[in-house]
Design a protein around this motif. Structure first.
Motif, PDB file in Angstrom:
ATOM      1  N   ASP A  26     -49.442  16.372  42.714  1.00 39.45           N
ATOM      2  CA  ASP A  26     -48.950  15.168  42.411  1.00 39.45           C
ATOM      3  C   ASP A  26     -47.713  14.957  43.263  1.00 39.45           C
ATOM      4  O   ASP A  26     -46.945  13.749  42.956  1.00 39.45           O
ATOM      5  N   GLU A  27     -47.099  15.899  43.769  1.00 40.53           N
ATOM      6  CA  GLU A  27     -45.778  15.643  44.475  1.00 40.53           C
ATOM      7  C   GLU A  27     -45.942  14.774  45.866  1.00 40.53           C
ATOM      8  O   GLU A  27     -44.881  14.028  45.954  1.00 40.53           O
ATOM      9  N   ARG A  62     -52.628  31.024  51.053  1.00 38.22           N
ATOM     10  CA  ARG A  62     -51.591  30.402  50.357  1.00 38.22           C
ATOM     11  C   ARG A  62     -52.140  29.832  48.859  1.00 38.22           C
ATOM     12  O   ARG A  62     -53.112  29.591  48.921  1.00 38.22           O
ATOM     13  N   ALA A  63     -51.780  30.328  47.856  1.00 34.41           N
ATOM     14  CA  ALA A  63     -52.523  30.339  46.347  1.00 34.41           C
ATOM     15  C   ALA A  63     -51.331  29.208  45.616  1.00 34.41           C
ATOM     16  O   ALA A  63     -50.107  29.384  45.687  1.00 34.41           O
ATOM     17  N   PHE A  64     -51.777  28.460  44.807  1.00 32.97           N
ATOM     18  CA  PHE A  64     -50.968  27.314  44.276  1.00 32.97           C
ATOM     19  C   PHE A  64     -51.630  27.254  42.723  1.00 32.97           C
ATOM     20  O   PHE A  64     -52.136  26.471  42.403  1.00 32.97           O
ATOM     21  N   PRO A  65     -51.129  28.173  41.956  1.00 34.74           N
ATOM     22  CA  PRO A  65     -51.625  28.246  40.444  1.00 34.74           C
ATOM     23  C   PRO A  65     -51.131  26.946  39.700  1.00 34.74           C
ATOM     24  O   PRO A  65     -51.943  26.926  38.621  1.00 34.74           O
ATOM     25  N   ILE A  66     -50.270  26.247  39.974  1.00 34.11           N
ATOM     26  CA  ILE A  66     -49.791  25.060  39.127  1.00 34.11           C
ATOM     27  C   ILE A  66     -50.247  23.782  40.005  1.00 34.11           C
ATOM     28  O   ILE A  66     -49.597  22.640  39.700  1.00 34.11           O
ATOM     29  N   SER A  67     -51.264  23.716  40.740  1.00 30.67           N
ATOM     30  CA  SER A  67     -51.708  22.719  41.365  1.00 30.67           C
ATOM     31  C   SER A  67     -52.009  21.518  40.562  1.00 30.67           C
ATOM     32  O   SER A  67     -51.602  20.275  41.003  1.00 30.67           O
ATOM     33  N   ASN A  68     -52.416  21.632  39.363  1.00 37.15           N
ATOM     34  CA  ASN A  68     -52.959  20.440  38.438  1.00 37.15           C
ATOM     35  C   ASN A  68     -52.168  19.978  37.425  1.00 37.15           C
ATOM     36  O   ASN A  68     -52.029  19.085  36.904  1.00 37.15           O
ATOM     37  N   TRP A  69     -50.627  20.613  37.767  1.00 37.88           N
ATOM     38  CA  TRP A  69     -49.530  19.984  36.791  1.00 37.88           C
ATOM     39  C   TRP A  69     -49.107  18.907  37.357  1.00 37.88           C
ATOM     40  O   TRP A  69     -48.865  18.824  38.722  1.00 37.88           O
ATOM     41  N   SER A 105     -34.688  17.322  26.663  1.00 33.79           N
ATOM     42  CA  SER A 105     -35.515  16.227  26.016  1.00 33.79           C
ATOM     43  C   SER A 105     -35.276  14.836  26.608  1.00 33.79           C
ATOM     44  O   SER A 105     -36.304  13.944  26.904  1.00 33.79           O
ATOM     45  N   ASP A 106     -34.057  14.791  27.164  1.00 33.63           N
ATOM     46  CA  ASP A 106     -33.689  13.506  27.805  1.00 33.63           C
ATOM     47  C   ASP A 106     -34.516  13.237  29.289  1.00 33.63           C
ATOM     48  O   ASP A 106     -34.716  12.233  29.522  1.00 33.63           O
ATOM     49  N   ILE A 107     -34.527  14.482  29.843  1.00 33.61           N
ATOM     50  CA  ILE A 107     -35.145  14.345  31.274  1.00 33.61           C
ATOM     51  C   ILE A 107     -36.655  14.107  31.070  1.00 33.61           C
ATOM     52  O   ILE A 107     -37.371  13.407  31.660  1.00 33.61           O
ATOM     53  N   VAL A 108     -37.173  14.622  29.821  1.00 38.08           N
ATOM     54  CA  VAL A 108     -38.735  14.446  29.624  1.00 38.08           C
ATOM     55  C   VAL A 108     -38.948  12.967  29.455  1.00 38.08           C
ATOM     56  O   VAL A 108     -39.781  12.337  30.270  1.00 38.08           O
ATOM     57  N   ASN A 109     -38.014  12.296  28.828  1.00 39.60           N
ATOM     58  CA  ASN A 109     -37.987  10.703  28.353  1.00 39.60           C
ATOM     59  C   ASN A 109     -37.940   9.990  29.739  1.00 39.60           C
ATOM     60  O   ASN A 109     -38.666   9.015  30.147  1.00 39.60           O
ATOM     61  N   GLU A 110     -37.019  10.435  30.644  1.00 39.06           N
ATOM     62  CA  GLU A 110     -36.609   9.895  31.927  1.00 39.06           C
ATOM     63  C   GLU A 110     -37.880   9.948  33.040  1.00 39.06           C
ATOM     64  O   GLU A 110     -38.289   8.838  33.526  1.00 39.06           O
ATOM     65  N   ILE A 111     -38.630  11.117  33.007  1.00 43.21           N
ATOM     66  CA  ILE A 111     -39.619  11.347  33.951  1.00 43.21           C
ATOM     67  C   ILE A 111     -40.634  10.344  33.227  1.00 43.21           C
ATOM     68  O   ILE A 111     -41.473  10.157  34.120  1.00 43.21           O
ATOM     69  N   ALA A 112     -41.006  10.338  32.020  1.00 43.04           N
ATOM     70  CA  ALA A 112     -42.163   9.649  31.398  1.00 43.04           C
ATOM     71  C   ALA A 112     -42.064   8.272  31.568  1.00 43.04           C
ATOM     72  O   ALA A 112     -43.112   7.469  32.089  1.00 43.04           O
ATOM     73  N   ALA A 113     -40.775   7.798  32.130  1.00 45.72           N
ATOM     74  CA  ALA A 113     -40.593   6.257  32.228  1.00 45.72           C
ATOM     75  C   ALA A 113     -40.422   5.799  33.822  1.00 45.72           C
ATOM     76  O   ALA A 113     -40.529   4.782  34.458  1.00 45.72           O
ATOM     77  N   THR A 114     -40.137   6.804  34.739  1.00 42.09           N
ATOM     78  CA  THR A 114     -40.021   6.751  36.108  1.00 42.09           C
ATOM     79  C   THR A 114     -41.126   6.251  36.902  1.00 42.09           C
ATOM     80  O   THR A 114     -42.372   6.884  36.571  1.00 42.09           O
ATOM     81  N   ARG A 115     -41.023   5.551  37.893  1.00 42.01           N
ATOM     82  CA  ARG A 115     -42.125   5.054  38.913  1.00 42.01           C
ATOM     83  C   ARG A 115     -41.860   5.607  40.330  1.00 42.01           C
ATOM     84  O   ARG A 115     -42.663   5.305  41.316  1.00 42.01           O
ATOM     85  N   VAL A 116     -41.062   6.522  40.466  1.00 40.82           N
ATOM     86  CA  VAL A 116     -40.623   6.875  41.671  1.00 40.82           C
ATOM     87  C   VAL A 116     -40.924   8.704  41.729  1.00 40.82           C
ATOM     88  O   VAL A 116     -40.281   9.413  40.707  1.00 40.82           O
ATOM     89  N   THR A 117     -41.582   9.053  42.762  1.00 41.46           N
ATOM     90  CA  THR A 117     -41.711  10.557  42.697  1.00 41.46           C
ATOM     91  C   THR A 117     -40.937  11.138  42.796  1.00 41.46           C
ATOM     92  O   THR A 117     -39.672  10.756  43.358  1.00 41.46           O
ATOM     93  N   GLU A 118     -40.654  12.535  42.573  1.00 43.08           N
ATOM     94  CA  GLU A 118     -39.636  13.505  42.731  1.00 43.08           C
ATOM     95  C   GLU A 118     -39.158  13.536  44.115  1.00 43.08           C
ATOM     96  O   GLU A 118     -38.050  14.080  44.306  1.00 43.08           O
ATOM     97  N   ARG A 119     -39.935  13.485  44.966  1.00 49.03           N
ATOM     98  CA  ARG A 119     -39.712  13.912  46.294  1.00 49.03           C
ATOM     99  C   ARG A 119     -39.159  12.372  47.163  1.00 49.03           C
ATOM    100  O   ARG A 119     -39.247  12.504  48.298  1.00 49.03           O
ATOM    101  N   GLY A 120     -39.176  11.371  46.435  1.00 55.03           N
ATOM    102  CA  GLY A 120     -38.928   9.980  47.067  1.00 55.03           C
ATOM    103  C   GLY A 120     -37.490   9.993  47.270  1.00 55.03           C
ATOM    104  O   GLY A 120     -37.115   9.250  48.085  1.00 55.03           O
ATOM    105  N   GLY A 121     -36.618  11.087  46.669  1.00 58.26           N
ATOM    106  CA  GLY A 121     -35.404  11.475  47.078  1.00 58.26           C
ATOM    107  C   GLY A 121     -35.208  12.275  48.161  1.00 58.26           C
ATOM    108  O   GLY A 121     -33.949  12.620  48.359  1.00 58.26           O
ATOM    109  N   ARG A 122     -36.308  12.926  49.051  1.00 59.83           N
ATOM    110  CA  ARG A 122     -36.045  13.874  49.838  1.00 59.83           C
ATOM    111  C   ARG A 122     -36.005  13.140  51.203  1.00 59.83           C
ATOM    112  O   ARG A 122     -36.775  12.651  51.867  1.00 59.83           O
TER     113      ARG A 122
END
Length: 308
Positions: A145-146, A189-196, A272-289
């Motif tokens: 999803d990144e 290369r192995a990616f165990p958390i691919s589906n997260w 808990s605040d971060i979980v709520n923030e991520i649930a509401a955001t529409r920008v990917t985490e790499r959007g700031g890279r």
């Protein structure tokens, strides 16, 4: 017959259990199929999750492979302090290889011009380290999803003898069967958390009460705004002539090279605040890279050269 209705909390708990079991299965497959695996560890949340899963997967034994950090030399100090404390706590064997050494050996050349970054240079350091230790599988914390290039990866991703990735040359993974066959000089290369997803990661961190670097939580920091990215002012990132230094409440959704890792303005100071923030955001985490903004295919181009 009336269907049983699951509460949302039950649904999320079941989802996290499934993702955890899947990741641990991949970790055990790597340990079973490869003689010399290594886990890449940056001190970021995804590599922390991976190491936590490895501790659980192989308990009561120790993690049966080393952790390796490719240090650009431009990391946040908080990340390095956390890295050393955490790997000591879980009794992991930590290997560190630096881009600085690659530059000194003439293997790579420091970028010139405004806003230089060492992020792309770490590919050579990584491939040299894989060759040095003859690792035949490298575990990474990338998630589909990144970024669109990472969405093309399989759980087991083949790399040729030059460490390069061909997205069109991927092996089928039917019925959770993973093909780790490779010839000398090649590796997987192995990616165990691919589906997260990012939300899954944070909810799992909250559930497991996993400690994290302070950078993930809101704090006051001097920043500059550069081409739509908020960058921390520091020894490796100085303001340009036309930039104004501000003090803002920020946190980081991803942790990497200080020269290209963007912050986000936030008041989230608990998980808990971060979980709520991520649930509401529409920008990917790499959007700031900043490094991902250099071209439309920046990540895919780097991955083809051997980047994670």
């Amino acid at each position: 017959m009336q269907k049983e209705i699951l509460h949302m909390s039950d649904y999320r708990r079941n989802t996290l259990d499934i993702l955890e079991a899947e990741a641990m299965y991949v970790l055990r497959e790597v340990a079973a199929q490869f003689e010399r695996p290594v886990m890449l560890f940056s001190g970021g949340k995804d590599s922390i999750i991976m190491s936590h899963l490895a501790v659980k997967a192989f308990y009561p034994g120790k993690i049966p492979f080393p952790l390796m950090h490719i240090d650009t030399g431009h990391n946040f100090e908080e990340t390095l302090v956390y890295r050393d404390e955490y790997t000591s706590q879980i009794q992991a064997n930590l290997i560190v290889r630096t881009v600085e050494d690659s530059i000194r050996k003439g293997r790579v050349k420091e970028e010139e011009g405004p806003n230089p970054s060492r992020n792309a240079l770490q590919t050579v350091t990584l491939l040299d380290a894989i060759n040095e230790f003859q690792f035949n599988c490298a575990l990474g914390g990338a998630r589909r999803d990144e970024e669109k290039a990472r969405a093309k990866e399989r759980f087991f991703s083949f790399r040729d003898r030059f460490g390069q990735w061909d997205p069109k040359n991927q092996r089928p993974e039917l019925w959770n069967l993973y093909n780790g066959l490779h010839r000398p000089g090649e590796h997987i290369r192995a990616f165990p958390i691919s589906n997260w997803t990012e939300l899954d990661v944070w909810q799992y961190i909250e559930r497991e009460q996993i400690p994290l670097p302070s950078l993930y939580f809101t704090h006051e920091r001097e920043i500059v705004r550069r081409q739509g990215v908020i960058l921390a002012v520091g020894p490796y990132n100085q303001p340009m002539n036309d930039e104004t230094v501000e003090t803002a409440c920020v946190r980081f959704r991803t942790i990497g090279d200080m020269t290209c890792t963007g912050a986000t303005e936030s008041q989230a100071d608990t998980i808990s605040d971060i979980v709520n923030e991520i649930a509401a955001t529409r920008v990917t985490e790499r959007g700031g890279r900043a490094d991902d903004k250099r071209s439309e295919a920046a990540m895919e181009d780097r991955k083809k050269q051997g980047y994670f």
